[in-house]
Design a protein around this motif. Structure first.
Motif, short mmCIF file in Angstrom:
data_model
loop_
_atom_site.label_atom_id
_atom_site.label_comp_id
_atom_site.label_asym_id
_atom_site.label_seq_id
_atom_site.Cartn_x
_atom_site.Cartn_y
_atom_site.Cartn_z
N HIS A 149 2.47 67.86 44.45
CA HIS A 149 1.75 68.02 43.23
C HIS A 149 2.10 69.31 42.41
O HIS A 149 2.50 70.40 43.02
CB HIS A 149 0.15 68.04 43.36
N ASP B 51 -2.44 67.25 36.09
CA ASP B 51 -1.79 67.31 37.41
C ASP B 51 -0.71 66.13 37.22
O ASP B 51 -0.70 65.11 36.91
CB ASP B 51 -2.67 66.80 38.57
N THR B 52 0.53 66.70 38.08
CA THR B 52 1.63 65.59 38.15
C THR B 52 1.83 65.44 39.68
O THR B 52 2.04 66.52 40.29
CB THR B 52 2.89 66.37 37.33
N MET B 53 2.11 64.33 40.31
CA MET B 53 2.37 64.02 41.45
C MET B 53 3.73 63.55 41.39
O MET B 53 4.06 62.50 40.63
CB MET B 53 1.33 63.12 42.22
N ILE C 152 -0.05 71.45 39.87
CA ILE C 152 -1.39 71.18 39.65
C ILE C 152 -1.49 72.45 38.41
O ILE C 152 -1.19 73.52 38.35
CB ILE C 152 -2.40 71.63 40.58
N SER D 241 -5.35 61.33 46.29
CA SER D 241 -4.81 62.76 46.81
C SER D 241 -5.69 63.95 46.44
O SER D 241 -5.56 64.74 47.47
CB SER D 241 -3.36 62.80 46.47
N LEU D 242 -5.76 63.93 45.30
CA LEU D 242 -6.33 65.18 44.73
C LEU D 242 -7.88 65.28 45.18
O LEU D 242 -8.55 66.39 45.72
CB LEU D 242 -6.48 65.15 43.25
N THR E 108 1.45 61.45 36.15
CA THR E 108 0.61 62.55 35.51
C THR E 108 -0.61 62.24 35.07
O THR E 108 -0.54 61.12 34.33
CB THR E 108 1.60 63.06 34.31
N ALA F 135 -2.66 59.07 43.03
CA ALA F 135 -2.57 60.44 42.79
C ALA F 135 -4.07 61.08 42.81
O ALA F 135 -4.44 62.18 43.36
CB ALA F 135 -1.95 60.62 41.37
N ARG G 149 2.06 64.49 49.88
CA ARG G 149 2.00 64.34 48.58
C ARG G 149 2.43 65.78 47.83
O ARG G 149 2.08 66.67 48.33
CB ARG G 149 0.61 63.78 48.02
N THR H 195 2.35 74.49 42.77
CA THR H 195 2.99 73.41 43.67
C THR H 195 2.11 73.38 44.80
O THR H 195 2.05 74.44 45.26
CB THR H 195 4.58 73.72 44.03
N LYS I 190 7.37 60.75 38.09
CA LYS I 190 6.25 61.74 37.82
C LYS I 190 4.98 60.75 37.54
O LYS I 190 5.00 59.81 36.73
CB LYS I 190 6.24 62.40 36.69
#
Length: 443
Positions: free
Chosen positions: A313, A323-325, A315, A352-353, A272, A349, A311, A290, A270
């Motif tokens: 996530h 957020d956890t990727m 969210i 990606s967001l 995060t 991460a 990726r 998700t 994770k």
């Protein structure tokens, strides 16, 4: 957890349990209920193993490892959590999964393509006649042909099992529970499990180096001294036994070591991120969602199924500015090995967001955490997968040796392999086998 923090190892119990994870604590509690004297030894400075909730990092409960009650409608841990005061469940499986491609939300046609690929792989997995065709890899069962097939394989592979589908057994998949009911625990799954199980006597910061089981007593050799006992329950991850980090004298039977070597550790980590409160307003329509985001900075060819740019996530879990990727498999191992792994993980991460939700996401970033389970010497990964053709080795690995050595852990249960119930159930089973084999007194 009734930690024996500063006490020397003078106590020689009936049973020693190696490892204070779910399996170890479940075994110890079961033995204690029957009046058996027990001592749990844990190499870390905390209980839990790969099931660990803490609130210091982000100020809210954060599960570093297991977090989902998978197949919650048949999961034996569901009732434990629901019956434990102060713990709730959240039906995450009831929510719609989100898809984002090239910086935008997926079109209805793209949603349909994602669903079609996922359903086709799922249908093929359950339709395959393994008795007739023998075990094969999930990859070879339905080789990915496009980006949606790739995503379906990532979801079954790196994002779920922590390993590429070319290494994953169809039989192992068919053996395991997958009802589709998925619950989360806002107060922390691991915290709820250990509160429900109750206290056990545990000695932390105590590494077991060798188990000498050839004499009248079983001698547990640790870095804090030796302990004598009648039996030992071993709950360490598979690779610690397979690579003989934990030594046995005499050595374990060859078929036992072979069984553990066929159950290597997958890696699911994770990354995060915590944000300022404005993050909640920016993503107000996403709540414990998700989301699969395709990184449009590296599109690759449509047929390039090795690009791995999707990726995964979670969210705004429980409405929090987090957020956890998830990263898995070899990619997670490689990222962990980088010199500046945390910074690179957070950037990955965040990029990606921000590709989808804009550059303001980066401005709102406060701090992050990268679990790096592969780098933990007492874990060496997230949970064990079965090499192709070796699913039956889970039971071989679990079976006791000469009524003195007993084994438990998520890797050693067929239907709940890789999941918390596998640890819980095999821990209880090992305790029952100990009592039966040694004819120990009951309360």
């Amino acid at each position: 957890m009734n930690e024996l923090a500063n006490e020397p190892l003078l106590f020689n119990p009936d049973v020693v349990v190696v490892g204070a994870g779910i399996a170890g604590v479940a075994a110890a509690r079961q033995l204690m209920k029957q009046g058996v004297s027990v001592l749990v030894l844990e190499a870390r400075d905390r209980i839990g193993g790969r099931a660990y909730t803490e609130s210091e990092t982000f100020g809210v409960p954060y599960d570093h490892g297991c977090a989902w009650l998978h197949s919650a409608d048949v999961n034996p841990l569901s009732a434990l959590i629901k019956d434990t005061p102060g713990f709730d469940i959240f039906d995450h499986g009831a929510l719609e999964t989100q898809f984002y491609c090239s910086g935008r939300k997926a079109s209805p046609e793209e949603y349909a393509s994602a669903e079609k690929s996922e359903d086709a792989l799922y249908d093929d997995l359950w339709a395959y006649d393994a008795e007739a065709g023998g075990d094969i890899s999930i990859h070879d069962l339905r080789t990915p042909k496009n980006e949606w097939d790739l995503l379906a394989h990532l979801r079954k592979g790196e994002f779920e099992a922590g390993q590429q589908t070319k290494d994953l057994s169809v039989i192992d998949y068919q053996t395991q529970h997958e009802s589709g009911t998925e619950w989360l625990v806002p107060q922390g799954l691991a915290a709820g499990i250990f509160k429900a199980l109750g206290e056990v006597p545990v000695k932390l910061n105590t590494s077991v180096n060798k188990i000498n089981w050839g004499g009248k007593a079983v001698i547990i050799e640790t870095d804090q001294g030796n302990i004598n006992c009648k039996a030992v329950v071993i709950t360490v991850p598979t690779e610690i036994i397979a690579d003989e980090t934990l030594k046995f004298e005499p050595r374990l039977p060859a078929e036992k070591v072979e069984a553990f070597s066929q159950l290597p550790m997958g890696v699911l980590d994770k990354i995060t991120l915590q944000f300022k409160d404005e993050f909640n307003s920016l993503l107000s329509d996403l709540h414990t969602t998700t989301a699969y985001i395709r990184d449009h900075s590296d599109e690759g060819d449509e047929g390039d199924v090795g690009s791995g740019t999707w990726r995964d996530h979670l969210i705004r879990p429980f409405g929090q500015a987090l957020d956890t990727m998830f990263v898995g498999g070899q990619f997670a191992r490689d990222l962990t090995a980088e010199k500046d792994a945390d910074r690179l993980a957070f950037e990955l991460a965040l990029n990606s967001l921000s590709d989808v939700f804009g550059a303001d996401v980066k401005k709102l970033f406060v701090k992050g955490h990268f679990t790096k389970w592969h780098a933990d010497p007492w874990a060496q990964g997230g949970y064990a997968y079965s090499n192709i053709g070796h699913n039956h080795k889970r039971e071989t690995a679990r079976l006791p040796v000469e009524g003195r050595l007993f084994f438990a852990g998520e890797a050693l249960h067929g239907k709940w392999a890789s999941m918390a119930p596998g640890a819980y159930l095999t821990g209880r089973q090992a305790a029952e086998e100990v009592q039966s084999s040694l004819d120990l007194p009951t309360s």
